[in-house]
Write an enzyme that holds these catalytic residues in place. Structure first.
Site, PDB file in Angstrom:
ATOM      1  N   GLY A  56       0.788  -1.210  -0.044  1.00 58.63           N
ATOM      2  CA  GLY A  56      -0.002  -0.066   0.067  1.00 58.63           C
ATOM      3  C   GLY A  56       0.832   1.111   0.033  1.00 58.63           C
ATOM      4  O   GLY A  56       0.074   2.310   0.277  1.00 58.63           O
ATOM      5  N   ASP A  76      -4.979  -5.658  -5.906  1.00 57.02           N
ATOM      6  CA  ASP A  76      -3.877  -6.818  -5.513  1.00 57.02           C
ATOM      7  C   ASP A  76      -4.518  -7.998  -5.441  1.00 57.02           C
ATOM      8  O   ASP A  76      -5.439  -8.317  -4.935  1.00 57.02           O
ATOM      9  CB  ASP A  76      -2.853  -6.586  -4.382  1.00 57.02           C
ATOM     10  CG  ASP A  76      -1.632  -6.897  -4.518  1.00 57.02           C
ATOM     11  OD1 ASP A  76      -0.598  -6.244  -4.828  1.00 57.02           O
ATOM     12  OD2 ASP A  76      -1.453  -8.199  -4.359  1.00 57.02           O
ATOM     13  N   ASP A  94      -7.431 -10.267  -9.263  1.00 58.12           N
ATOM     14  CA  ASP A  94      -6.156 -10.730 -10.250  1.00 58.12           C
ATOM     15  C   ASP A  94      -6.189  -9.761 -11.675  1.00 58.12           C
ATOM     16  O   ASP A  94      -7.282  -9.777 -12.170  1.00 58.12           O
ATOM     17  CB  ASP A  94      -6.280 -12.276 -10.503  1.00 58.12           C
ATOM     18  CG  ASP A  94      -5.172 -12.628 -11.361  1.00 58.12           C
ATOM     19  OD1 ASP A  94      -4.366 -11.894 -11.866  1.00 58.12           O
ATOM     20  OD2 ASP A  94      -5.146 -13.960 -11.291  1.00 58.12           O
ATOM     21  N   ASP A 116       3.090  -1.569 -10.245  1.00 59.34           N
ATOM     22  CA  ASP A 116       4.251  -2.043  -9.709  1.00 59.34           C
ATOM     23  C   ASP A 116       4.365  -3.530  -9.482  1.00 59.34           C
ATOM     24  O   ASP A 116       4.925  -4.262  -8.545  1.00 59.34           O
ATOM     25  CB  ASP A 116       4.592  -1.409  -8.514  1.00 59.34           C
ATOM     26  CG  ASP A 116       5.807  -1.378  -7.723  1.00 59.34           C
ATOM     27  OD1 ASP A 116       6.698  -1.491  -8.338  1.00 59.34           O
ATOM     28  OD2 ASP A 116       6.051  -1.342  -6.515  1.00 59.34           O
ATOM     29  N   LYS A 156       6.396  -1.345 -13.968  1.00 56.53           N
ATOM     30  CA  LYS A 156       7.667  -1.841 -13.541  1.00 56.53           C
ATOM     31  C   LYS A 156       7.680  -3.014 -14.373  1.00 56.53           C
ATOM     32  O   LYS A 156       6.898  -3.862 -14.469  1.00 56.53           O
ATOM     33  CB  LYS A 156       7.702  -2.257 -11.996  1.00 56.53           C
ATOM     34  CG  LYS A 156       8.853  -3.251 -11.693  1.00 56.53           C
ATOM     35  CD  LYS A 156       8.957  -3.331 -10.221  1.00 56.53           C
ATOM     36  CE  LYS A 156       7.866  -4.419  -9.561  1.00 56.53           C
ATOM     37  NZ  LYS A 156       8.101  -4.482  -8.057  1.00 56.53           N
TER      38      LYS A 156
HETATM   39  C1  LIG Z   1       6.315  -5.049  -5.307  1.00 59.58           C
HETATM   40  S1  LIG Z   1       4.831  -5.371  -4.921  1.00 59.58           S
HETATM   41  C2  LIG Z   1       4.150  -3.944  -4.838  1.00 59.58           C
HETATM   42  C3  LIG Z   1       4.482  -2.681  -3.835  1.00 59.58           C
HETATM   43  C4  LIG Z   1       3.441  -1.576  -3.882  1.00 59.58           C
HETATM   44  N1  LIG Z   1       3.728  -0.819  -5.188  1.00 59.58           N
HETATM   45  C5  LIG Z   1       3.638  -0.633  -2.881  1.00 59.58           C
HETATM   46  O1  LIG Z   1       4.161   0.482  -2.819  1.00 59.58           O
HETATM   47  O2  LIG Z   1       3.136  -1.021  -1.712  1.00 59.58           O
HETATM   48  C6  LIG Z   1       4.258  -6.373  -5.961  1.00 59.58           C
HETATM   49  C7  LIG Z   1       2.679  -6.535  -5.807  1.00 59.58           C
HETATM   50  O3  LIG Z   1       2.083  -7.288  -7.125  1.00 59.58           O
HETATM   51  C8  LIG Z   1       1.237  -8.087  -6.720  1.00 59.58           C
HETATM   52  N2  LIG Z   1       0.696  -8.934  -8.115  1.00 59.58           N
HETATM   53  C9  LIG Z   1       1.479  -9.752  -8.561  1.00 59.58           C
HETATM   54  N3  LIG Z   1       0.666 -10.400  -9.419  1.00 59.58           N
HETATM   55  C10 LIG Z   1      -0.510  -9.961  -9.537  1.00 59.58           C
HETATM   56  C11 LIG Z   1      -1.889 -10.081 -10.178  1.00 59.58           C
HETATM   57  N4  LIG Z   1      -1.831 -10.885 -11.344  1.00 59.58           N
HETATM   58  N5  LIG Z   1      -2.869  -9.137  -9.949  1.00 59.58           N
HETATM   59  C12 LIG Z   1      -2.826  -8.214  -8.821  1.00 59.58           C
HETATM   60  N6  LIG Z   1      -1.751  -7.946  -8.169  1.00 59.58           N
HETATM   61  C13 LIG Z   1      -0.523  -8.813  -8.602  1.00 59.58           C
HETATM   62  C14 LIG Z   1       1.755  -8.721  -5.750  1.00 59.58           C
HETATM   63  O4  LIG Z   1       0.730  -9.551  -4.888  1.00 59.58           O
HETATM   64  C15 LIG Z   1       2.418  -7.834  -4.786  1.00 59.58           C
HETATM   65  O5  LIG Z   1       1.582  -7.419  -3.894  1.00 59.58           O
END
Ligand SMILES: C[S@@+](CC[C@H](N)C(=O)[O-])C[C@H]1O[C@@H](n2cnc3c(N)ncnc32)[C@H](O)[C@@H]1O
EC number: 2.1.1.166
Length: 207
Positions: A56, A76, A94, A116, A156
């Site tokens: 978050g 997420d 998703d 991200d 990203k």
């Molecule tokens: C690096 S973290 C993001 C950090 C966030 N930007 C923050 O500042 O707190 C990457 C996130 O991508 C999510 N993620 C990965 N694949 C996903 C998908 N198919 N749909 C939704 N979220 C996804 C993961 O669950 C993870 O929480």
């Protein structure tokens, strides 16, 4: 200074501590802050979609910038508490499975789409790069569906397989793009950010 917590594959550095002190749950906030300082991607009053928002930090940062007249929706796979700010909302889901109904519901009038998202990594570079590129293509498809003409996209991606094809796709839909490695990215990381400005297809122009 870095330290590895015993028993956990978790690297702490001064960005982690700085984020904690500033009330952000993850150090990733500084990557968005660097891009914001350079390009003022986020502005007061904007509507923002934050894909892969947990835990978050970006959601909190973006909601502070867009302010009370703006709105930020975060999505997420993982569960997360609802943000305390009334202009921010979390939805668990998703990014690969967003339906037309869902997109209609959140609206097709976003100013900015942030992604991200990161896949679960295997440690095999090509596999992880392809998994990251698939997430990015999905984020791009969502962005071109929900962004207003003139809107911006931040995504990203892991460098490697699928990277060049993704850049080619970003160029198709955005007037201008940049590839950016934030200072706050861990040195060993292959992640990089792609920023696309001014989504093609209409009269809305960034000011
Ligand atoms: C690096 S973290 C993001 C950090 C966030 N930007 C923050 O500042 O707190 C990457 C996130 O991508 C999510 N993620 C990965 N694949 C996903 C998908 N198919 N749909 C939704 N979220 C996804 C993961 O669950 C993870 O929480």
């Amino acid at each position: 200074m870095k330290s590895k917590k015993k028993g956990k594959n978790l690297w702490r550095d001064h960005y982690t501590d700085k984020a904690q002190k500033a009330g952000f749950p993850a150090r990733s906030v500084f990557k968005l802050e660097e891009m914001q300082k350079r390009w003022k991607i986020l502005r007061p009053g904007q509507k923002v979609l934050d894909l892969g928002c947990a835990p978050g930090s970006w959601l909190k940062y973006a909601s502070q910038i867009v302010g009370d007249s703006g709105r930020v929706i975060g999505l997420d796979l993982k569960p997360m508490d609802q943000p305390d700010k009334p202009n921010a909302q979390f939805i668990q889901g998703d990014a690969f499975e967003l339906t037309q109904e869902f997109l209609d519901e959140i609206g097709r009038d976003f100013d900015v789409v942030l992604s991200d998202m990161a896949p679960n990594t295997t440690g095999i570079k090509n596999v992880d790069a392809l998994k990251s590129a698939a997430l990015c293509e999905s984020a791009l498809a969502t962005a071109i569906t929900v962004l207003k003409p003139g809107g911006s996209f931040v995504c990203k991606i892991f460098q490697g397989e699928g990277f060049d094809a993704f850049i080619k796709d970003v160029k198709k839909y955005f007037t201008k793009h940049k590839i950016f490695k934030p200072e706050s990215t861990r040195k060993q990381s292959r992640e990089i950010y792609v920023v696309g400005w001014s989504k093609k297809g209409g009269s809305h122009v960034r000011t």
